[in-house]
Design a protein around this motif. Structure first.
Motif, PDB file in Angstrom:
ATOM      1  N   ASP A  35       0.962  -1.377  -0.054  1.00 53.45           N
ATOM      2  CA  ASP A  35       0.124   0.008   0.189  1.00 53.45           C
ATOM      3  C   ASP A  35       0.834   1.351   0.075  1.00 53.45           C
ATOM      4  O   ASP A  35       0.384   2.300  -0.681  1.00 53.45           O
ATOM      5  CB  ASP A  35      -1.044   0.100   1.158  1.00 53.45           C
ATOM      6  CG  ASP A  35      -1.978  -1.036   1.246  1.00 53.45           C
ATOM      7  OD1 ASP A  35      -2.235  -1.576  -0.029  1.00 53.45           O
ATOM      8  OD2 ASP A  35      -2.657  -1.632   2.152  1.00 53.45           O
ATOM      9  N   GLN A  36       2.073   1.448   0.534  1.00 55.56           N
ATOM     10  CA  GLN A  36       2.878   2.379   0.680  1.00 55.56           C
ATOM     11  C   GLN A  36       3.080   3.184  -0.605  1.00 55.56           C
ATOM     12  O   GLN A  36       3.170   4.359  -0.562  1.00 55.56           O
ATOM     13  CB  GLN A  36       4.302   2.008   1.652  1.00 55.56           C
ATOM     14  CG  GLN A  36       3.983   2.191   2.905  1.00 55.56           C
ATOM     15  CD  GLN A  36       5.417   1.853   3.806  1.00 55.56           C
ATOM     16  OE1 GLN A  36       6.330   1.307   2.999  1.00 55.56           O
ATOM     17  NE2 GLN A  36       5.357   2.221   4.869  1.00 55.56           N
ATOM     18  N   ASN A  37       3.599   2.368  -1.524  1.00 59.94           N
ATOM     19  CA  ASN A  37       3.607   2.769  -2.948  1.00 59.94           C
ATOM     20  C   ASN A  37       2.766   2.384  -4.009  1.00 59.94           C
ATOM     21  O   ASN A  37       3.259   2.350  -5.108  1.00 59.94           O
ATOM     22  CB  ASN A  37       5.167   2.727  -3.370  1.00 59.94           C
ATOM     23  CG  ASN A  37       5.528   1.166  -3.448  1.00 59.94           C
ATOM     24  OD1 ASN A  37       4.876   0.441  -2.936  1.00 59.94           O
ATOM     25  ND2 ASN A  37       6.830   1.082  -4.029  1.00 59.94           N
ATOM     26  N   ASP A  38       1.618   1.762  -3.608  1.00 62.22           N
ATOM     27  CA  ASP A  38       0.652   1.402  -4.527  1.00 62.22           C
ATOM     28  C   ASP A  38       1.366   0.332  -5.344  1.00 62.22           C
ATOM     29  O   ASP A  38       1.235   0.356  -6.674  1.00 62.22           O
ATOM     30  CB  ASP A  38      -0.027   2.509  -5.377  1.00 62.22           C
ATOM     31  CG  ASP A  38      -1.310   1.945  -5.929  1.00 62.22           C
ATOM     32  OD1 ASP A  38      -1.924   1.117  -5.400  1.00 62.22           O
ATOM     33  OD2 ASP A  38      -1.747   2.437  -6.846  1.00 62.22           O
ATOM     34  N   ALA A  39       2.222  -0.639  -5.066  1.00 57.66           N
ATOM     35  CA  ALA A  39       2.713  -1.735  -5.563  1.00 57.66           C
ATOM     36  C   ALA A  39       1.992  -2.581  -6.564  1.00 57.66           C
ATOM     37  O   ALA A  39       1.064  -3.092  -5.886  1.00 57.66           O
ATOM     38  CB  ALA A  39       3.609  -2.343  -4.538  1.00 57.66           C
ATOM     39  N   LEU A  40       2.401  -2.620  -7.739  1.00 57.78           N
ATOM     40  CA  LEU A  40       1.752  -3.436  -8.876  1.00 57.78           C
ATOM     41  C   LEU A  40       2.841  -4.341  -9.533  1.00 57.78           C
ATOM     42  O   LEU A  40       2.419  -5.247 -10.364  1.00 57.78           O
ATOM     43  CB  LEU A  40       1.154  -2.655  -9.874  1.00 57.78           C
ATOM     44  CG  LEU A  40      -0.145  -2.038  -9.353  1.00 57.78           C
ATOM     45  CD1 LEU A  40      -0.392  -0.997 -10.323  1.00 57.78           C
ATOM     46  CD2 LEU A  40      -1.285  -2.764  -8.992  1.00 57.78           C
ATOM     47  N   ALA A  41       3.971  -4.380  -8.824  1.00 59.62           N
ATOM     48  CA  ALA A  41       4.945  -5.344  -9.188  1.00 59.62           C
ATOM     49  C   ALA A  41       6.018  -5.865  -8.026  1.00 59.62           C
ATOM     50  O   ALA A  41       5.859  -5.521  -7.058  1.00 59.62           O
ATOM     51  CB  ALA A  41       5.895  -4.606 -10.322  1.00 59.62           C
ATOM     52  N   VAL A  42       6.732  -6.864  -8.610  1.00 59.75           N
ATOM     53  CA  VAL A  42       7.537  -7.545  -7.456  1.00 59.75           C
ATOM     54  C   VAL A  42       8.716  -7.904  -8.194  1.00 59.75           C
ATOM     55  O   VAL A  42       8.868  -8.643  -9.286  1.00 59.75           O
ATOM     56  CB  VAL A  42       6.887  -8.827  -6.879  1.00 59.75           C
ATOM     57  CG1 VAL A  42       6.794  -9.831  -7.791  1.00 59.75           C
ATOM     58  CG2 VAL A  42       7.830  -9.483  -5.977  1.00 59.75           C
ATOM     59  N   ASP A  43      10.021  -7.663  -7.667  1.00 57.86           N
ATOM     60  CA  ASP A  43      11.248  -7.944  -8.065  1.00 57.86           C
ATOM     61  C   ASP A  43      11.741  -9.004  -6.821  1.00 57.86           C
ATOM     62  O   ASP A  43      12.106  -8.685  -5.658  1.00 57.86           O
ATOM     63  CB  ASP A  43      12.392  -6.724  -7.987  1.00 57.86           C
ATOM     64  CG  ASP A  43      13.776  -7.158  -8.180  1.00 57.86           C
ATOM     65  OD1 ASP A  43      14.003  -8.157  -8.582  1.00 57.86           O
ATOM     66  OD2 ASP A  43      14.569  -6.107  -8.146  1.00 57.86           O
TER      67      ASP A  43
END
Length: 370
Positions: free
Chosen positions: A135-143
């Motif tokens: 939620d902090q940076n509206d993450a839509l991806a993962v590394d």
């Protein structure tokens, strides 16, 4: 403070690292300029690193990572072209070292104390930390290379699967509550392994047929652990039970097919297979992320195709600004990741300035990232 070399046993929290720490594959483990905390110091000790340079500045005598050395050779003309073409990756999940340490301790507590009275509270606490990271940076991806909450496979794998599953779920349009629930399912999907004999779980060789039959019971054992607590939603327990089922009915423990596999289990299955492929195990070395994606894409009869497509949209194999080497021998910088083409970003040659749109340019068909 002037830059100086400090032995590992003299490092203190708050010191600023004045070099990049890389592994044997030249991947940056700790970035230059990072502030040390107890978690990072412990990791450096486990890597057997005798000491590192610390200081306030980043001077020219610091040993550069391979990427930094190549970066230094890029001409102003090529830099300008890269800057014009560069497109930021979708926001990725970022987990701070403090949260990473808290998650690591929490997941170990869960797997070592499945009968604990604080089991549910700890599970929710870890999942809340992961939700906050999304939620902090509206993450839509993962590394995937940036996760790694623990050194022990079962614990690390559980956090990886939970995080990947949550990002996939978010990309599929699941509600906030549903993303939280699938995070719980991901954290606990291998809980049944806590009931599997250690000599089977940690065997450094391929399991016998008899041993594999025992191992195949871990989804059932995990399901029973959750059912006995009577505090978890059925959709979570069923996902734990079915995370090894396959769309064509070839999975276990029940051998059900696509119609009878729950939506959460379909998501967990993709996350579980991918993370298992890219992680070292006692009996096998990890595959590269590129090879893992190739293997995943070949499993269309076993894995849900919609979930797989969403996974390929959200996994970042070559983050923007990464230096890669092409099969033509040229080093290039990633300037854009192409949707649905995790293996084929757009890159710019660092010496020639040539643009290679690996996903869409027919002239790049024979080029691959080495």
């Amino acid at each position: 403070m002037a830059r100086q070399f400090v032995r590992i046993n003299k490092l203190e929290e708050g010191m600023r690292i004045d070099q990049a720490v890389v592994d044997r594959l030249d991947r940056v483990l700790v970035h230059r300029g990072s502030i040390l905390d107890a978690f990072v110091i412990e990791k450096l000790e486990k890597l057997g690193i005798p000491g590192i340079y610390i200081g306030d500045g980043l001077d020219d005598y610091v040993k550069k990572s391979p990427q930094e050395e190549i970066e230094a050779k890029i001409t102003p003309v090529v830099k300008n072209k890269i800057a014009k073409m560069r497109e930021d990756d979708p926001a990725k999940v970022q987990i701070t070292e403090t949260v990473r340490r808290r998650i690591s301790n929490g997941i170990q507590h869960l797997y070592n104390n499945s009968s604990s009275e604080t089991f549910t509270k700890t599970t929710n606490s870890i999942t809340n930390d992961l939700m906050e990271a999304l939620d902090q940076n509206d993450a839509l991806a993962v590394d995937i290379s940036q996760l790694r909450a623990s050194d022990e496979y079962t614990f690390r794998h559980s956090v990886d699967v939970a995080t990947i599953a949550m990002v996939i779920g978010k990309n599929m349009g699941l509600s906030h509550a549903e993303v939280h629930d699938i995070g719980i399912a991901g954290l606990l999907h291998d809980m049944g392994k806590s009931k599997v004999p250690q000599e089977i779980l940690n065997k450094p060789a391929k399991l016998t047929e008899e041993e594999f039959e025992v191992m195949k019971q871990h989804p059932v054992l995990g399901y029973r652990i959750l059912q006995e607590k009577n505090e978890f939603k059925d959709i979570i327990s069923v996902a734990v039970l079915q995370h090894h089922e396959k769309m064509n009915g070839s999975g276990y423990p029940m051998g059900v097919n696509r119609e009878k596999i729950s939506p959460f289990a379909k998501i967990l299955s993709v996350a579980d297979v991918y993370d298992a492929l890219v992680t070292n195990r006692p009996y096998k070395k990890s595959y590269s992320q590129r090879t893992a994606v190739d293997i995943l894409m070949s499993m269309t009869e076993e894995l849900d195709i919609t979930v797989m497509q969403k996974f390929l949209q959200c996994v970042i194999l070559y983050p923007v600004d990464t230096i890669i080497r092409l099969s033509n021998g040229e080093y290039a910088k990633v300037v854009k990741n192409n949707e649905n083409s995790a293996l084929r970003p757009t890159v710019v040659g660092v010496e020639t300035g040539n643009v290679y749109d690996l996903a869409n340019d027919v002239n790049c068909t024979n080029l691959v990232i080495e």
